[in-house]
Design a protein around this motif. Structure first.
Motif, PDB file in Angstrom:
ATOM      1  N   THR A 108       0.824  -1.206   0.000  1.00  0.00           N
ATOM      2  CA  THR A 108       0.000   0.000   0.000  1.00  0.00           C
ATOM      3  C   THR A 108       0.861   1.262   0.000  1.00  0.00           C
ATOM      4  N   SER A 109       2.139   1.122   0.325  1.00  0.00           N
ATOM      5  CA  SER A 109       3.057   2.256   0.284  1.00  0.00           C
ATOM      6  C   SER A 109       3.533   2.483  -1.148  1.00  0.00           C
ATOM      7  N   SER A 110       3.991   3.683  -1.418  1.00  0.00           N
ATOM      8  CA  SER A 110       4.457   3.993  -2.767  1.00  0.00           C
ATOM      9  C   SER A 110       5.701   3.176  -3.094  1.00  0.00           C
ATOM     10  N   LEU A 111       5.920   2.967  -4.374  1.00  0.00           N
ATOM     11  CA  LEU A 111       7.105   2.237  -4.801  1.00  0.00           C
ATOM     12  C   LEU A 111       8.367   2.971  -4.360  1.00  0.00           C
ATOM     13  N   ALA A 112       8.338   4.293  -4.415  1.00  0.00           N
ATOM     14  CA  ALA A 112       9.495   5.080  -3.998  1.00  0.00           C
ATOM     15  C   ALA A 112       9.845   4.806  -2.539  1.00  0.00           C
ATOM     16  N   GLN A 113       8.833   4.718  -1.670  1.00  0.00           N
ATOM     17  CA  GLN A 113       9.072   4.425  -0.256  1.00  0.00           C
ATOM     18  C   GLN A 113       9.656   3.032  -0.079  1.00  0.00           C
ATOM     19  N   ARG A 114       9.111   2.069  -0.798  1.00  0.00           N
ATOM     20  CA  ARG A 114       9.591   0.695  -0.653  1.00  0.00           C
ATOM     21  C   ARG A 114      11.040   0.555  -1.121  1.00  0.00           C
ATOM     22  N   VAL A 115      11.367   1.204  -2.226  1.00  0.00           N
ATOM     23  CA  VAL A 115      12.741   1.158  -2.720  1.00  0.00           C
ATOM     24  C   VAL A 115      13.681   1.847  -1.739  1.00  0.00           C
ATOM     25  N   HIS A 116      13.256   2.984  -1.200  1.00  0.00           N
ATOM     26  CA  HIS A 116      14.081   3.726  -0.239  1.00  0.00           C
ATOM     27  C   HIS A 116      14.418   2.871   0.977  1.00  0.00           C
ATOM     28  N   HIS A 117      13.420   2.199   1.523  1.00  0.00           N
ATOM     29  CA  HIS A 117      13.653   1.398   2.731  1.00  0.00           C
ATOM     30  C   HIS A 117      14.407   0.102   2.420  1.00  0.00           C
ATOM     31  N   LEU A 118      14.245  -0.434   1.215  1.00  0.00           N
ATOM     32  CA  LEU A 118      15.047  -1.597   0.831  1.00  0.00           C
ATOM     33  C   LEU A 118      16.522  -1.206   0.767  1.00  0.00           C
ATOM     34  N   ALA A 119      16.805  -0.003   0.272  1.00  0.00           N
ATOM     35  CA  ALA A 119      18.188   0.484   0.252  1.00  0.00           C
ATOM     36  C   ALA A 119      18.727   0.635   1.669  1.00  0.00           C
ATOM     37  N   LEU A 148      25.171  -5.764  -2.601  1.00  0.00           N
ATOM     38  CA  LEU A 148      24.428  -5.073  -1.551  1.00  0.00           C
ATOM     39  C   LEU A 148      24.851  -3.612  -1.449  1.00  0.00           C
ATOM     40  N   SER A 149      26.111  -3.338  -1.718  1.00  0.00           N
ATOM     41  CA  SER A 149      26.590  -1.951  -1.713  1.00  0.00           C
ATOM     42  C   SER A 149      25.898  -1.153  -2.813  1.00  0.00           C
ATOM     43  N   GLU A 150      25.709  -1.782  -3.969  1.00  0.00           N
ATOM     44  CA  GLU A 150      24.992  -1.132  -5.063  1.00  0.00           C
ATOM     45  C   GLU A 150      23.524  -0.940  -4.696  1.00  0.00           C
ATOM     46  N   LEU A 151      22.935  -1.961  -4.081  1.00  0.00           N
ATOM     47  CA  LEU A 151      21.528  -1.876  -3.696  1.00  0.00           C
ATOM     48  C   LEU A 151      21.314  -0.792  -2.648  1.00  0.00           C
ATOM     49  N   ALA A 152      22.274  -0.601  -1.771  1.00  0.00           N
ATOM     50  CA  ALA A 152      22.161   0.434  -0.737  1.00  0.00           C
ATOM     51  C   ALA A 152      22.154   1.841  -1.330  1.00  0.00           C
ATOM     52  N   MET A 153      22.605   1.981  -2.567  1.00  0.00           N
ATOM     53  CA  MET A 153      22.667   3.292  -3.200  1.00  0.00           C
ATOM     54  C   MET A 153      21.588   3.491  -4.258  1.00  0.00           C
ATOM     55  N   VAL A 154      20.697   2.519  -4.423  1.00  0.00           N
ATOM     56  CA  VAL A 154      19.693   2.613  -5.474  1.00  0.00           C
ATOM     57  C   VAL A 154      18.734   3.768  -5.179  1.00  0.00           C
ATOM     58  N   TYR A 168      11.393  -4.097  -8.687  1.00  0.00           N
ATOM     59  CA  TYR A 168      11.471  -4.001  -7.226  1.00  0.00           C
ATOM     60  C   TYR A 168      11.332  -5.379  -6.593  1.00  0.00           C
ATOM     61  N   MET A 169      10.380  -6.174  -7.077  1.00  0.00           N
ATOM     62  CA  MET A 169      10.185  -7.502  -6.509  1.00  0.00           C
ATOM     63  C   MET A 169      11.418  -8.375  -6.733  1.00  0.00           C
ATOM     64  N   GLN A 170      12.086  -8.212  -7.870  1.00  0.00           N
ATOM     65  CA  GLN A 170      13.311  -8.971  -8.105  1.00  0.00           C
ATOM     66  C   GLN A 170      14.404  -8.538  -7.133  1.00  0.00           C
ATOM     67  N   LEU A 171      14.495  -7.254  -6.871  1.00  0.00           N
ATOM     68  CA  LEU A 171      15.483  -6.760  -5.911  1.00  0.00           C
ATOM     69  C   LEU A 171      15.166  -7.248  -4.497  1.00  0.00           C
ATOM     70  N   TYR A 172      13.877  -7.258  -4.168  1.00  0.00           N
ATOM     71  CA  TYR A 172      13.450  -7.761  -2.856  1.00  0.00           C
ATOM     72  C   TYR A 172      13.862  -9.226  -2.704  1.00  0.00           C
ATOM     73  N   GLU A 173      13.594 -10.028  -3.726  1.00  0.00           N
ATOM     74  CA  GLU A 173      13.950 -11.445  -3.650  1.00  0.00           C
ATOM     75  C   GLU A 173      15.461 -11.634  -3.599  1.00  0.00           C
ATOM     76  N   PHE A 174      16.185 -10.806  -4.335  1.00  0.00           N
ATOM     77  CA  PHE A 174      17.638 -10.876  -4.261  1.00  0.00           C
ATOM     78  C   PHE A 174      18.123 -10.584  -2.844  1.00  0.00           C
ATOM     79  N   ALA A 175      17.563  -9.553  -2.209  1.00  0.00           N
ATOM     80  CA  ALA A 175      17.983  -9.178  -0.857  1.00  0.00           C
ATOM     81  C   ALA A 175      17.722 -10.322   0.117  1.00  0.00           C
ATOM     82  N   ARG A 176      16.557 -10.952   0.012  1.00  0.00           N
ATOM     83  CA  ARG A 176      16.246 -12.092   0.882  1.00  0.00           C
ATOM     84  C   ARG A 176      17.252 -13.212   0.672  1.00  0.00           C
ATOM     85  N   LEU A 177      17.514 -13.529  -0.587  1.00  0.00           N
ATOM     86  CA  LEU A 177      18.432 -14.612  -0.908  1.00  0.00           C
ATOM     87  C   LEU A 177      19.843 -14.299  -0.425  1.00  0.00           C
ATOM     88  N   ALA A 178      20.263 -13.050  -0.596  1.00  0.00           N
ATOM     89  CA  ALA A 178      21.604 -12.664  -0.161  1.00  0.00           C
ATOM     90  C   ALA A 178      21.761 -12.883   1.341  1.00  0.00           C
TER      91      ALA A 178
END
Length: 206
Positions: A108-119, A148-154, A168-178
């Motif tokens: 329900t949050s904006s994609l921008a918010q989700r990407v920001h917090h994933l970083a 992860l360093s790259e993801l932290a700067m996305v 975003y979902m692919q990045l989320y799954e990558f983060a979980r897997l990492a």
């Protein structure tokens, strides 16, 4: 733009843990603590510390966390929340069904918010790993740290279209897997099912 080669695990039988972590709930109580940017950062920090120190107990983690955050007084309700976060995160890392749940805003949050917090989550993992005494890492884990360093700067995408959502979902799954790969390889005694075949995927997020 971020170009990230992500290892994605495909699992058909993933089920939710009995207690779902609520991002908004955690966000409310950390809001007055300026040095804690996000609940996502807190969980990422925890995961990094757990992965880097095989002897880390919940009590030791809590002590380190309070010291790192500069918190001298804490409410009993916060202790309960931190216990739940530690317990659920550790259960996810040890799960043989790849159940690790990232503490991020929901859909329900904006994609921008989700990407920001994933970083911020990724930043937390890297910080937590840095607090421990890591052994010499193999090539795979070294590359994961770079990813992860790259993801932290996305940066959040300018357009929240279907393609951006999928990325975003692919990045989320990558983060979980990492996180699970770090835990598996740095905690060899943990009992987990062998990972299924993974494939490389190039993920570009504008």
């Amino acid at each position: 733009m971020l170009l990230l080669k992500a290892l994605l695990i495909v699992t058909k039988d993933v089920y939710l843990m009995s207690t779902k972590l609520d991002f908004d709930h955690y966000n409310q109580w950390i809001a007055p603590i300026s040095q804690l940017e996000s609940p996502a950062f807190v969980q990422g920090l925890m995961i990094g510390q757990i992965c880097a120190d095989t002897s880390l107990t919940e009590a030791l983690w809590l002590k380190q966390f309070l010291t790192e955050a500069g918190i001298t007084k804490i409410k009993e309700s916060w202790l309960h929340d931190l216990h739940q976060l530690y317990e659920q995160t550790l259960l996810g890392l040890n799960s043989d069904a790849f159940e690790l749940e990232l503490l991020l805003p929901d859909d329900t949050s904006s994609l921008a918010q989700r990407v920001h917090h994933l970083a911020l989550w990724s930043e937390g993992v890297l910080h937590g790993l840095g607090l421990g005494q890591l052994p010499e890492l193999n090539t795979e884990l070294t590359e994961l740290i770079q990813d992860l360093s790259e993801l932290a700067m996305v940066a959040p995408p300018e357009d929240a279209d279907d393609m951006a959502e999928e990325q975003y979902m692919q990045l989320y799954e990558f983060a979980r897997l990492a996180a699970m790969m770090f835990y598996d390889q740095l905690h060899p005694m943990a009992t987990k099912a062998p990972a299924k075949a993974a494939s490389d995927a190039a993920v570009t997020l504008h």
